[in-house]
Design a protein around this motif. Structure first.
Motif, PDB file in Angstrom:
ATOM      1  N   UNK A 274      52.848  30.584 102.723  1.00  0.00           N
ATOM      2  CA  UNK A 274      53.256  30.181 101.382  1.00  0.00           C
ATOM      3  C   UNK A 274      52.367  29.039 100.897  1.00  0.00           C
ATOM      4  N   UNK A 275      52.472  28.729  99.614  1.00  0.00           N
ATOM      5  CA  UNK A 275      51.668  27.651  99.049  1.00  0.00           C
ATOM      6  C   UNK A 275      50.567  28.180  98.162  1.00  0.00           C
ATOM      7  N   UNK A 276      49.348  27.583  98.279  1.00  0.00           N
ATOM      8  CA  UNK A 276      48.239  27.957  97.403  1.00  0.00           C
ATOM      9  C   UNK A 276      46.885  27.977  98.097  1.00  0.00           C
ATOM     10  N   UNK A 277      46.763  27.455  99.297  1.00  0.00           N
ATOM     11  CA  UNK A 277      45.459  27.137  99.869  1.00  0.00           C
ATOM     12  C   UNK A 277      44.771  28.342 100.512  1.00  0.00           C
ATOM     13  N   UNK A 278      43.647  28.755  99.951  1.00  0.00           N
ATOM     14  CA  UNK A 278      42.902  29.910 100.478  1.00  0.00           C
ATOM     15  C   UNK A 278      42.217  29.588 101.798  1.00  0.00           C
ATOM     16  N   UNK A 279      41.763  28.351 101.944  1.00  0.00           N
ATOM     17  CA  UNK A 279      41.071  27.969 103.187  1.00  0.00           C
ATOM     18  C   UNK A 279      42.026  28.048 104.374  1.00  0.00           C
ATOM     19  N   UNK A 280      43.252  27.583 104.190  1.00  0.00           N
ATOM     20  CA  UNK A 280      44.236  27.664 105.272  1.00  0.00           C
ATOM     21  C   UNK A 280      44.501  29.113 105.656  1.00  0.00           C
ATOM     22  N   UNK A 301      50.608  32.798  96.923  1.00  0.00           N
ATOM     23  CA  UNK A 301      49.540  33.327  97.771  1.00  0.00           C
ATOM     24  C   UNK A 301      49.272  34.806  97.501  1.00  0.00           C
ATOM     25  N   UNK A 302      50.133  35.463  96.729  1.00  0.00           N
ATOM     26  CA  UNK A 302      49.945  36.890  96.431  1.00  0.00           C
ATOM     27  C   UNK A 302      48.534  37.215  95.941  1.00  0.00           C
ATOM     28  N   UNK A 303      47.958  36.444  94.989  1.00  0.00           N
ATOM     29  CA  UNK A 303      46.624  36.796  94.481  1.00  0.00           C
ATOM     30  C   UNK A 303      45.523  36.757  95.539  1.00  0.00           C
ATOM     31  N   UNK A 317      48.157  42.055 105.568  1.00  0.00           N
ATOM     32  CA  UNK A 317      48.834  43.296 105.176  1.00  0.00           C
ATOM     33  C   UNK A 317      49.448  43.283 103.779  1.00  0.00           C
ATOM     34  N   UNK A 318      50.485  42.488 103.551  1.00  0.00           N
ATOM     35  CA  UNK A 318      51.239  42.642 102.312  1.00  0.00           C
ATOM     36  C   UNK A 318      51.871  41.350 101.847  1.00  0.00           C
ATOM     37  N   UNK A 319      52.827  41.491 100.932  1.00  0.00           N
ATOM     38  CA  UNK A 319      53.504  40.345 100.327  1.00  0.00           C
ATOM     39  C   UNK A 319      55.000  40.449 100.608  1.00  0.00           C
ATOM     40  N   UNK A 320      55.592  39.289 100.910  1.00  0.00           N
ATOM     41  CA  UNK A 320      57.025  39.257 101.220  1.00  0.00           C
ATOM     42  C   UNK A 320      57.692  38.220 100.328  1.00  0.00           C
TER      43      UNK A 320
END
Length: 575
Positions: A274-280, A301-303, A317-320
């Motif tokens: 969860x959150x926003x960080x792509x690097x993580x 984080x879906x995008x 895999x997917x989004x929850x």
């Protein structure tokens, strides 16, 4: 620039132009925090009674943490004053700008609730300031640049009573502008931190954070016109910051491409991010390769599923789940470990708290914090938990419609508008939240005519992200532009369309219908105002930190409107 030189230039009335019946929502001025208040915080949309949280945050923030955050901001103001004065002498500390942004970001709503993290930060900030003062040969005897924090949390909390937002200025309109500026800067700081992590920095952004933090404490006289100028400057700086973050995201992980994302699951161990960080997320994907663990996104984080360099991992895999405020209902159903990378955390329930981990600036007392992107503890917990016992692919949604993808078919979009196939565009997005009234956004999208296109971004889209709206000439009617910071993409799309039609953005068949919750939304709104964009509809309620006079000023100059009902607003927009 509009003329606004004194408080008397702002229209005064019994209420405000958006709602004449609404009383003055700004609390009276106090020299220090009133004794009956154990805290005061009004920075988010859900603030108690529409005025401010004074006993405990609706977000779950304890009074001690609220006060420590106020002390952190005050300490940062002192650092900012020293940074500005040192720069005038040619002294600039490498890394101090990013440090300032990160610490300011830590005070944003739903980021860090752990008092044990703030106490050392306050001491660290003032030590950094004192070191800079010595290097530059400066001297301060009063104000935030001379602030000496107490030895422990209790002592700092006592000091914080003198430095909260209620003490910013005796004039409610100037205090309102100072709060808007502070909250806008918190949004800028969040985006600046994300961008810096990906190697994208601009000293001009940091210099503005210094300027904005110092304002009101640097001895310079400012009238309301000056404060409005700072707000618009904050909006322009935020545009630059979002540009840096876009460059960091796309330069590192590629431009997002339209991608179908399953909302179900597949058999195997699981980690939810969860959150926003792509690097993580990228680091976690690398560390879980070959482990049999599948990675799922949550919330904003879906995008991430649309980025080519992230899509390469077969176990991504997917989004929850949906938006942040539903985690208490959804997380007990997730049979794996959960990692929070930025803001959006709520108090974990006992049923799943042992499965929750934090990283970066995120903090909650008692949770395991992963330093330096070492996610071994998260992986270990995921392997201990049962994971999903069977495949259940479920429904799918589309994401990945960033500015590069949309502008790639700009010709078809323009032709569809000229032919009448597309009558209007709506940008329906922003923050989601639990407060009643947000079903408006679902109804608005559902009732938008079939010849209109919906652009959306941020977690507000989870009110309608799985609706099947069909297509217009092969163009999906629902286009997920991305995270909240991808407002930059939406702006680039609007600017490109305006150029194609040889008109201004305000002349486009485009309407902005926005929801807000926290301070990144404030920064984005200031950016839209700085760009001169008008006729924005905002909801579900109005910010408690905007005084009636300042609100009336925004109405008169930018025609900001409150949302009403989906039917009424659609009729007003489309005629």
């Amino acid at each position: 620039m509009v003329s606004l030189t004194t408080a008397d230039n702002l229209p005064r009335s019994g209420g405000n132009q958006l709602n004449p019946e609404e009383p003055d929502r700004i609390p009276v001025y106090f020299e220090t925090k009133p004794k009956e208040y154990s805290m005061f915080c009004n920075q988010c949309e859900q603030t108690a009674k529409g005025t401010g949280c004074t006993a405990m945050g609706v977000c779950g923030k304890q009074p001690e943490v609220s006060d420590l955050q106020d002390a952190t901001v005050y300490a940062l103001r002192g650092l900012a004053i020293a940074a500005q004065d040192a720069a005038a002498k040619g002294v600039r500390e490498q890394g101090m700008g990013h440090y300032t942004a990160a610490r300011l970001f830590s005070t944003l709503t739903n980021v860090n609730f752990d008092p044990d993290r703030f106490v050392p930060w306050v001491h660290e900030i003032t030590a950094m300031r004192d070191d800079l003062v010595r290097k530059a040969g400066l001297s301060y005897t009063s104000g935030p640049a001379a602030f000496v924090p107490g030895a422990d949390a209790a002592a700092i909390v006592q000091q914080a009573a003198e430095h909260g937002t209620l003490t910013l200025a005796p004039d409610e309109d100037i205090r309102s502008c100072m709060q808007i500026l502070l909250y806008g800067m918190k949004g800028v700081a969040a985006y600046a931190d994300h961008a810096a992590i990906l190697g994208q920095e601009d000293n001009a952004v940091y210099d503005f954070l210094y300027k904005g933090l110092a304002a009101g404490f640097d001895g310079k006289a400012r009238d309301l016109n000056d404060w409005v100028g700072l707000l618009l400057e904050c909006g322009n700086v935020n545009l630059r910051t979002m540009e840096l973050l876009d460059a960091g995201n796309t330069g590192t992980y590629g431009h997002p491409v339209p991608t179908e994302v399953p909302l179900g699951h597949r058999k195997g161990k699981a980690i939810l991010v969860s959150g926003h960080d792509l690097r993580d997320l990228h680091e976690l994907l690398k560390q879980t390769e070959g482990t049999g663990i599948n990675i799922y996104t949550h919330g904003e984080m879906l995008p991430c599923h649309g980025y080519p360099e992230l899509k390469k991992f077969p176990h991504f895999y997917g989004h929850f789940g949906t938006a942040w405020q539903n985690q208490h209902k959804e997380f007990p159903q997730f049979p794996g470990a959960i990692l929070f990378t930025t803001n959006c955390i709520q108090k974990p329930q006992a049923s799943y708290q042992d499965n929750v981990f934090t990283t970066g600036l995120v903090g909650w007392p008692g949770l395991t914090h992963c330093e330096n992107r070492d996610f071994s503890a998260v992986i270990k917990r995921a392997q201990e938990l049962p994971g999903f016992t069977e495949d259940a692919p479920g429904k799918t949604v589309m994401t990945g419609f960033g500015h590069n993808a949309v502008l790639g078919v700009a010709g078809a979009v323009v032709d569809a508008v000229k032919s009448g196939a597309i009558r209007h565009f709506f940008l329906v997005g922003g923050c989601d939240g639990a407060k009643p009234g947000r079903n408006y956004y679902t109804e608005f999208v559902e009732k938008a005519p079939a010849d209109t296109v919906i652009l959306t971004l941020a977690c507000g889209k989870f009110r309608f992200f799985d609706k099947e709206l069909g297509t217009i000439g092969g163009i999906p009617r629902l286009l997920d532009v991305g995270q909240c910071n991808d407002a930059y993409s939406a702006i680039q799309i609007a600017v490109a369309l305006a150029k194609a039609f040889d008109c201004g953005v305000n002349d486009l068949p485009l309407s902005l219908v926005l929801s807000w919750y926290e301070q990144k939304a404030v920064a984005i709104l200031l950016t839209l105002l700085a760009l001169g964009i008008k006729d924005i509809r905002l909801g579900p309620s109005l910010p408690a930190f905007v005084s009636p006079n300042v609100l009336n000023f925004l109405v008169e100059n930018y025609n900001i409107k409150p949302i009403s009902t989906a039917e009424e607003d659609l009729k007003a927009i489309l005629g």
